[in-house]
Design an enzyme around this catalytic site. Structure first.
Site, mmCIF file in Angstrom:
data_model
loop_
_atom_site.group_PDB
_atom_site.id
_atom_site.type_symbol
_atom_site.label_atom_id
_atom_site.label_comp_id
_atom_site.label_asym_id
_atom_site.label_seq_id
_atom_site.Cartn_x
_atom_site.Cartn_y
_atom_site.Cartn_z
ATOM 1 N N LYS A 128 -25.500 23.063 -5.014
ATOM 2 C CA LYS A 128 -24.115 22.938 -5.457
ATOM 3 C C LYS A 128 -24.071 22.861 -6.980
ATOM 4 C CE LYS A 128 -21.772 20.640 -2.357
ATOM 5 N NZ LYS A 128 -21.593 19.353 -1.651
ATOM 6 N N ARG B 13 -20.417 14.165 -5.416
ATOM 7 C CA ARG B 13 -20.801 15.083 -4.336
ATOM 8 C C ARG B 13 -22.304 15.262 -4.268
ATOM 9 N NH1 ARG B 13 -17.842 20.420 -6.039
ATOM 10 N NH2 ARG B 13 -18.016 20.936 -3.813
ATOM 11 N N GLY C 112 -23.126 19.469 6.214
ATOM 12 C CA GLY C 112 -22.611 18.313 6.931
ATOM 13 C C GLY C 112 -23.549 17.120 6.985
ATOM 14 N N MET D 118 -24.955 15.351 4.323
ATOM 15 C CA MET D 118 -24.799 14.312 3.312
ATOM 16 C C MET D 118 -23.351 14.249 2.865
ATOM 17 S SD MET D 118 -28.332 14.598 1.323
ATOM 18 C CE MET D 118 -27.892 16.252 1.011
ATOM 19 N N ARG E 141 -21.942 29.766 -2.705
ATOM 20 C CA ARG E 141 -23.316 29.908 -2.211
ATOM 21 C C ARG E 141 -23.414 31.215 -1.445
ATOM 22 N NH1 ARG E 141 -22.448 24.956 1.930
ATOM 23 N NH2 ARG E 141 -20.756 25.925 3.056
ATOM 24 N N HIS F 35 -45.866 35.481 35.090
ATOM 25 C CA HIS F 35 -45.624 36.854 35.492
ATOM 26 C C HIS F 35 -44.209 37.291 35.108
ATOM 27 C CE1 HIS F 35 -44.451 39.978 38.478
ATOM 28 N NE2 HIS F 35 -45.614 40.474 38.100
ATOM 29 N N GLU G 117 -60.798 39.368 20.811
ATOM 30 C CA GLU G 117 -59.966 38.266 21.303
ATOM 31 C C GLU G 117 -60.781 37.044 21.661
ATOM 32 O OE1 GLU G 117 -57.771 39.709 24.714
ATOM 33 O OE2 GLU G 117 -59.398 41.017 25.302
ATOM 34 N N SER H 235 -58.951 46.043 17.986
ATOM 35 C CA SER H 235 -57.556 45.635 18.106
ATOM 36 C C SER H 235 -57.545 44.142 18.407
ATOM 37 C CB SER H 235 -56.877 46.425 19.217
ATOM 38 O OG SER H 235 -55.565 45.959 19.369
ATOM 39 N N GLY I 195 -56.543 40.936 19.859
ATOM 40 C CA GLY I 195 -55.700 40.425 20.931
ATOM 41 C C GLY I 195 -55.430 38.965 20.624
ATOM 42 N N CYS J 50 -52.559 43.684 18.635
ATOM 43 C CA CYS J 50 -51.655 44.019 19.734
ATOM 44 C C CYS J 50 -51.171 42.780 20.466
ATOM 45 C CB CYS J 50 -52.325 44.992 20.698
ATOM 46 S SG CYS J 50 -53.762 44.297 21.521
ATOM 47 N N TYR K 267 -52.508 48.813 11.446
ATOM 48 C CA TYR K 267 -51.235 48.793 12.168
ATOM 49 C C TYR K 267 -51.028 47.477 12.906
ATOM 50 C CZ TYR K 267 -53.894 49.556 16.464
ATOM 51 O OH TYR K 267 -54.761 49.410 17.505
HETATM 52 P P1 ADP Z 1 -19.446 19.444 1.528
HETATM 53 O O1 ADP Z 1 -20.831 19.765 1.119
HETATM 54 O O2 ADP Z 1 -19.331 18.597 2.737
HETATM 55 O O3 ADP Z 1 -18.554 20.668 1.522
HETATM 56 P P2 ADP Z 1 -18.299 18.880 -1.029
HETATM 57 O O4 ADP Z 1 -18.956 18.028 -2.037
HETATM 58 O O5 ADP Z 1 -18.386 20.344 -1.259
HETATM 59 O O6 ADP Z 1 -18.889 18.489 0.377
HETATM 60 O O7 ADP Z 1 -16.806 18.402 -0.972
HETATM 61 C C1 ADP Z 1 -15.999 18.191 0.163
HETATM 62 C C2 ADP Z 1 -14.635 18.834 -0.049
HETATM 63 O O8 ADP Z 1 -13.965 18.284 -1.180
HETATM 64 C C3 ADP Z 1 -14.731 20.307 -0.319
HETATM 65 O O9 ADP Z 1 -13.687 20.972 0.320
HETATM 66 C C4 ADP Z 1 -14.569 20.404 -1.811
HETATM 67 O O10 ADP Z 1 -14.015 21.640 -2.188
HETATM 68 C C5 ADP Z 1 -13.626 19.274 -2.114
HETATM 69 N N1 ADP Z 1 -13.857 18.758 -3.459
HETATM 70 C C6 ADP Z 1 -14.994 18.263 -3.938
HETATM 71 N N2 ADP Z 1 -14.891 17.920 -5.228
HETATM 72 C C7 ADP Z 1 -13.625 18.184 -5.582
HETATM 73 C C8 ADP Z 1 -12.881 18.055 -6.813
HETATM 74 N N3 ADP Z 1 -13.451 17.595 -7.922
HETATM 75 N N4 ADP Z 1 -11.611 18.432 -6.805
HETATM 76 C C9 ADP Z 1 -11.037 18.907 -5.676
HETATM 77 N N5 ADP Z 1 -11.658 19.061 -4.500
HETATM 78 C C10 ADP Z 1 -12.952 18.703 -4.447
HETATM 79 MG MG MG Z 2 -18.766 21.957 0.123
HETATM 80 MG MG MG Z 3 -56.322 39.492 26.223
#
Ligand code: ADP
Ligand code: MG
Ligand code: MG
Length: 869
Positions: A23, A93, A102, A104, A337, A453, A729, A748, A750, A816, A836
Site C-alpha cells: 500500500k 492503515r 482482510g 490486518m 495494486r 485406479h 525411477e 526418462s 519417472g 514423464c 523435454y
Molecule cells: P483495506 O486493506 O482493508 O482495504 P485500507 O487501509 O485500504 O484497508 O482502508 C479501508 C478503507 O478506508 C478503504 O476503502 C480506503 O479507501 C479507506 N480509506 C483509508 N484511508 C483513507 C483516507 N485517508 N481517506 C479516506 N478514505 C480512506
Molecule cells: Mg484497501
Molecule cells: Mg514408474
C-alpha cells in the site's frame, strides 16, 4: 546516520515494496507521478520488525520521527492534528509487502474527540458529517486497538435505525448520530473500563502499535502459513490525511478495476457508493451501485477517474485494482495494486496490452501464471453460481462435472451410451470398471488416493475425479449414497469439482473450457523462446490427437497396460497370466499381438513425424486379476494368491516382469516394430519409435533387455529405426547412471516412482495420511508428489544427468512423471538441461508456458516470470 523509519509519500526511498509495503509503495508512486493522493507518510516494515523484537515497543526515535512527519503533514494541509477548531484527521492503515486481504486492520478519522467533533462541524458547516466521522472512529478504534467485538457497535446502529424507521445509515440525522456517539462511548467504557481516549496523540501511537500487533494475530498467522508468506516480513503502517466521501451527495467512495477482472474486457468495472466512507463498500452495510452510475451523479470526478486509471495502467503496464474517494467533487486515489483476475481475464488482458503497445510479447508470456491455466482447460463451476459443499475428498483429477448418480460401471455405460451425463459413484474402481469410466462424466470414490485406479484413469482421460472421499458412503442394496448428511438415490443429480475435491448435491451450472485464440497467441509467443520440448503422456490415439492439438511435440510416455485392460482383452490377458507353462503364455500372447500392433499403429499415425516413447508392461500382474473371492474356480484362486504381494510397489513389476517372463516383452517389442513398419509403408512420415524399459536399477537388467529388444527387432524388420532406453525411477539408477547409459539411448525420469523410492513414501499411504500432517505442521513445505522435491529427488536427477552424459554426451533426457506438468518442476527441468518434459495432454499448454517462462527468466529478458517467482 541513525536508521530512518518514516518516509513521506512524496520523498523517494530505495527500500521499495519490502520496506514500504504494497500500500505504501503504491501511495508513494502515485504521489510521485502526480496522481491525486492525500498527503501522508509510511512507517516502514523495519520499524515493525524492530517493534516485534523489542517486546512490542516502538524502537527509540520512532515517535520523534512520526512527530516530525506529522508536522510536515500539517504544513502541507494547513491544518493541525489535535486542533479543536478545524482538526487534521488521518487514517492509520496496515500494508504488508505481500497482499493479505482482510487480514490486518485500518482505522479512519483519527484525531477526533468530543471537542474536535464540534469544531469540525462548525468548520465544515456539516454537523451530520462530523458526527458520522466520530462514531466511525470510536467503533474502528474500539475494535482494532481494544479488541471490542464489532457486533456490539453494529447492534446499537441497527437498533437506532429501527427506532428511527431509517432504512440506511444515511437516513440518520446529525442528532441521531450524536445519540449514537453517546451509545458507542458507553459501550467503549463498559468493555475497557476506560473512556474513549481524548488525546489524539495517544490515539495515533496506540493505533500504530495495534496495526503492528495485527501482524501477529492468529488469523494473519494462519493466512501466512496457507500462502507461504514468511513471518519475518512484517507490515508497514501508512498515516494518511483523511479525505471525506461522507460529506454529502457530492461525495462518495468506490473500488474499481481498469479492466473486467473476470473476462479481461477493457473498460471500467467497479462499484460506487455516494455519501459514504471506504469501509462501507466492502462491509456490505449498504449495497453499492455499479460504477457506471457515477457518470451521471458526479460527471467531473468520473472523467477524472477514467483519466487517472488510464495513467495508472500506463505507469504500471498492468491491470490495476484501485480504491478512491470523492470529496466535494474532488477525486482522490487511496490505493492501487495489480488486480487479481481469472485465467481468462489474464490471457485476454495480456494480449490486448501488447496490441495497445503497453507491454512486449515477452512481458505477456511472463505474466500469465501457468498454474492458473488449468482453470481454462477444464470445465469449471460457474464462478457466479451459488452452491454449498456437502463433503470433500481428494482433488484427484481437475475439472467439474454434473450428472446423475450411478452406482456401477454397467449402469454408467448403459446410461452414458444413451447420452445421459452420469457420475460414477463407487467405493473404488478396478480395471473391470473401465467401460463405465469411459462413459462417465465424472468419478467419485470413497476409497483410494491420488494414485488409485480411478484417479490415474481419470487424469489420463482428462475427466474430473474426486477420490478418497471419507464423507461418502454407499448402500449398494438400497441403491443410495450418503454425502455429508444427505442421502441420495441412484439417478439423483450430483456435481463434483475435481480441482478442489468438492462434492455438491444437485446441479450447478458449469462453464466450458476453451483454448481460445488469445491463449493460442500467448503460447505461440512463448514457443519462440522455449528451448525445452513438451511432449504428452498418452495411451490412446484420441489422447494423442488431443495432445497434438494442444501443441505436444511427441509422446513421452505411452503406457501399454491400459491397452491390456480393455474389455475384450482382459480375458486373454488373464489367460496369459494364469497359464502354467511358457507355451500356454505364448498362445495367449499370440492372440494379444495383433491387438497391440493395432494400438501402436493408430498412435503412430496420430503422431506422424514425432517421437513416441512406448513403455513396456509395468504394473504387477495381480492388477489384471479379480480379487480372490471373485475367482471363478479353485485353480484361478490359487494363482491369484501366488501372485499376491505384501508390497506390490516394490515387487514383481517393471523390467522384473520382462526378465522373469521374457515372452511378454518379446510380444510387445514385436508389436511395436511391426506397427512402425506398417505405418512407415502406409504413410510418408515415419514414426520415431522409442522403446522404454521401466524400473531399471541395475545396468545388467537393461543389458539383457536391450539384447532382447535388439534380437526381436532384427528378426522382425532390421530396417526399422528405433531407440532403446530406460525409465530412471530408482535412486540406484541415478547413482549408476554412467553404467546404465552404456545400455541406453535415452533416459526418462519417472519422478512419481523416484519420489516414492527416494523419500520412502508410498504415495497411497502418504497422501491424506501422514503427509497431510507433515504439510500442516510445516515438516514439509510442499507435497513432493505435486512439486518436485528439488533438494532430494532433484539432486539425484542432477547426478543422473551428469553421469549419464559423461558416458554418452548425446543421451536424450526427459521426464514423464506428473511433475512434467507442474510449473515449478518444469522450471527445474529447464535448469537441469533436459530435452523435454512430458505431461498429461491437458497440461501441455501449461507446460509450454512454464518452459517459455523458464527460458525467458534464464536469458534475463524479463525480470519476473509467474512460474519461477
Ligand atoms: P483495506 O486493506 O482493508 O482495504 P485500507 O487501509 O485500504 O484497508 O482502508 C479501508 C478503507 O478506508 C478503504 O476503502 C480506503 O479507501 C479507506 N480509506 C483509508 N484511508 C483513507 C483516507 N485517508 N481517506 C479516506 N478514505 C480512506
Ligand atoms: Mg484497501
Ligand atoms: Mg514408474
Amino acid at each position: 546516520m541513525p536508521q530512518r523509519y518514516v518516509y513521506d509519500f512524496d520523498e523517494p526511498s530505495t527500500g521499495g515494496r519490502e520496506l514500504l509495503g504494497g500500500k505504501g509503495i503504491g501511495l508513494a508512486e502515485m504521489t510521485q507521478i502526480g496522481v491525486p493522493v492525500p498527503a501522508g507518510f509510511t512507517i516502514t516494515t523495519d520499524a515493525c520488525r524492530a517493534y516485534m523484537s523489542n517486546g512490542k515497543t516502538l524502537p527509540d526515535g520512532v515517535e520523534e520521527e512520526i512527530e516530525w512527519h506529522l508536522g510536515a503533514l500539517e504544513k502541507k494541509t494547513g491544518k493541525r492534528f489535535g486542533d479543536m477548531n478545524d482538526p487534521l484527521l488521518v487514517s492509520v492503515r496496515s500494508g504488508a509487502a505481500v497482499s493479505m486481504p482482510g487480514m490486518m486492520d485500518s482505522i479512519l478519522n483519527l484525531g477526533l474527540n468530543d471537542e474536535a467533533v464540534v469544531g469540525l462541524a462548525r468548520a465544515t458547516g456539516n454537523e451530520r458529517f462530523a458526527n458520522d466521522s466520530y462514531r466511525r472512529l470510536i467503533q474502528m478504534y474500539g475494535e482494532v486497538v481494544d479488541g471490542i467485538d464489532g457486533h456490539r457497535f453494529e447492534q446499537a446502529l441497527t437498533d437506532l435505525k429501527k427506532s428511527r424507521g431509517a432504512l440506511q445509515d444515511v437516513d440518520l440525522s446529525a442528532h441521531d448520530l450524536a445519540g449514537l456517539i453517546d451509545t458507542y462511548r458507553a459501550v467503549f467504557l463498559e468493555e475497557t473500563d476506560r473512556d474513549f481516549p481524548q488525546d489524539p496523540r495517544e490515539q495515533l501511537t496506540r493505533a500504530v502499535g495495534a496495526v503492528f500487533d495485527s501482524w501477529d494475530s492468529p488469523r494473519a498467522q494462519v493466512y501466512r502459513r496457507t500462502y507461504d508468506i514468511p513471518d519475518e516480513l512484517g507490515t508497514a503502517v501508512n498515516v494518511v490525511q483523511m479525505v471525506f466521501g461522507n460529506k454529502g451527495d457530492e461525495s462518495g467512495t468506490g473500488v474499481a478495476f481498469t479492466r473486467d477482472p473476470s473476462t479481461g474486457e477493457p473498460g471500467l468495472y467497479g462499484e460506487f457508493l455516494a455519501n459514504a466512507q471506504g469501509e462501507d463498500v466492502v462491509s456490505g452495510i449498504r449495497t453499492p451501485e455499479p460504477l457506471a452510475n457515477m457518470q451521471q451523479k458526479l460527471p467531473a470526478a468520473f472523467q477524472q477517474l477514467v483519466d487517472t486509471m488510464r495513467r495508472l495502467e500506463e505507469n504500471y503496464r498492468d491491470m490495476q485494482d484501485i480504491e478512491f474517494t470523492v470529496e466535494d467533487n474532488e477525486l482522490y486515489l487511496l490505493q492501487t495494486r495489480s488486480a487479481k483476475r481469472t485465467a481468462a481475464a489474464a490471457v485476454k488482458a495480456a494480449v490486448d496490452m501488447v496490441e495497445e503497445g503497453l507491454i512486449s510479447h515477452e512481458d505477456a508470456v511472463a505474466r500469465i501464471d501457468p498454474a492458473q491455466l488449468d482453470q481454462l482447460l477444464h470445465p469449471m463451476i460457474d464462478p457466479t453460481a451459488e452452491w454449498e459443499v456437502a463433503t470433500k475428498g481428494l482433488n484427484a483429477s481437475p475439472g467439474a462435472a454434473c450428472g446423475a448418480i450411478v452406482l456401477d460401471a454397467d449402469t454408467a455405460e448403459q446410461r452414458g451410451k444413451a447420452g445421459e451425463s452420469v457420475i460414477l459413484v463407487s467405493w473404488e474402481t478396478t480395471p473391470d470398471d473401465i467401460h463405465g469410466l469411459i462413459k462417465a462424466a465424472g468419478i467419485l470414490t470413497a476409497h483410494g488416493g491420488m494414485t488409485s485406479h480411478a484417479a490415474v484413469v481419470a487424469r489420463g482421460m482428462g475427466k474430473p475425479c474426486v477420490a478418497g472421499c471419507e464423507g461418502l458412503s454407499i448402500d449398494i442394496d438400497a441403491r443410495t449414497i450418503t454425502v455429508g448428511d444427505r442421502t441420495l438415490s441412484e439417478g439423483d443429480l450430483l456435481t463434483i469439482d475435481g480441482g478442489t475435491g468438492a462434492v455438491i448435491v444437485g446441479e450447478v451450472p458449469l462453464v466450458a473450457p476453451e483454448v481460445n485464440d488469445d491463449l493460442e497467441t500467448i503460447l505461440r509467443w512463448g514457443d519462440e523462446h522455449r528451448t525445452l520440448k513438451v511432449r504428452a503422456n498418452a495411451d490412446t490415439p484420441e489422447d494423442a490427437a488431443k495432445a497434438r492439438e494442444f501443441g505436444a511435440q511427441g509422446i513421452g510416455l505411452c503406457r501399454t497396460e491400459h491397452m491390456f485392460m480393455a474389455e475384450e482383452r482382459l480375458p486373454v490377458v488373464r489367460e496369459m497370466i494364469l497359464a502354467d507353462s511358457e507355451e500356454g503364455r505364448r498362445d495367449a500372447l499370440d492372440k494379444l499381438l495383433p491387438m497391440q500392433q493395432g494400438d501402436f499403429e493408430a498412435i503412430f499415425e496420430a503422431m506422424a513425424g514425432l517421437p513416441v516413447t512406448i513403455r513396456l508392461l509395468d504394473p504387477p500382474l495381480h492388477e489384471f486379476l479379480p480379487p480372490p473371492e471373485q475367482a471363478p474356480d479353485e485353480r484361478t484362486r490359487r494363482r491369484i494368491r501366488q501372485l499376491q504381494e505384501s508390497n506390490p510397489m516394490l515387487g514383481t513389476r517393471g523390467c522384473r516382469l520382462g526378465l522373469q517372463w521374457p515372452e511378454i516383452y518379446e510380444m510387445q517389442v514385436r508389436a511395436i516394430i511391426r506397427a512402425a513398419r506398417a505405418v512407415d509403408e502406409r504413410t510418408d512420415e515415419a514414426p520415431l519409435v522409442e522403446i522404454m524399459h521401466p524400473l531399471v536399477g541395475l545396468a545388467e537388467e537393461l543389458r539383457r533387455l536391450r539384447e532382447l529388444t535388439v534380437r526381436v527387432a532384427e528378426e522382425e524388420a532390421p530396417e526399422v529405426e528405433y531407440l532403446c532406453g530406460t525409465m530412471i525411477e530408482l535412486p540406484r539408477a541415478c547413482i549408476r547412471a554412467d553404467e546404465i547409459a552404456e545400455q541406453a539411448d535415452f533416459f526418462s525420469f519417472g519422478t512419481n516412482d523416484l519420489t516414492q523410492t527416494t523419500l520412502g513414501f508410498s504415495r497411497d499411504d502418504a497422501e491424506g495420511k501422514f503427509l497431510t500432517h507433515y504439510l500442516e505442521d510445516g515438516v514439509l513445505d510442499k507435497n513432493p508428489f505435486e512439486t518436485l522435491d528439488v533438494d532430494g529427488v532433484g539432486d539425484l536427477m542432477r547426478i543422473a544427468v551428469d553421469r549419464g552424459r559423461s558416458t554418452k554426451p548425446e543421451l536424450k533426457l526427459g521426464i514423464c512423471g506428473e511433475h512434467g506438468g507442474d510449473p515449478k518442476s518444469v522450471t527445474f527441468c529447464h535448469e537441469l538441461g533436459l530435452d523435454y518434459v512430458s505431461c498429461s495432454p491437458y497440461r501441455v499448454p501449461l507446460a509450454r508456458l512454464a518452459a517459455a517462462q523458464a527460458a525467458l527468466a534464464a536469458s534475463g529478458a524479463v525480470a519476473y516470470a509467474a512460474a519461477g517467482g
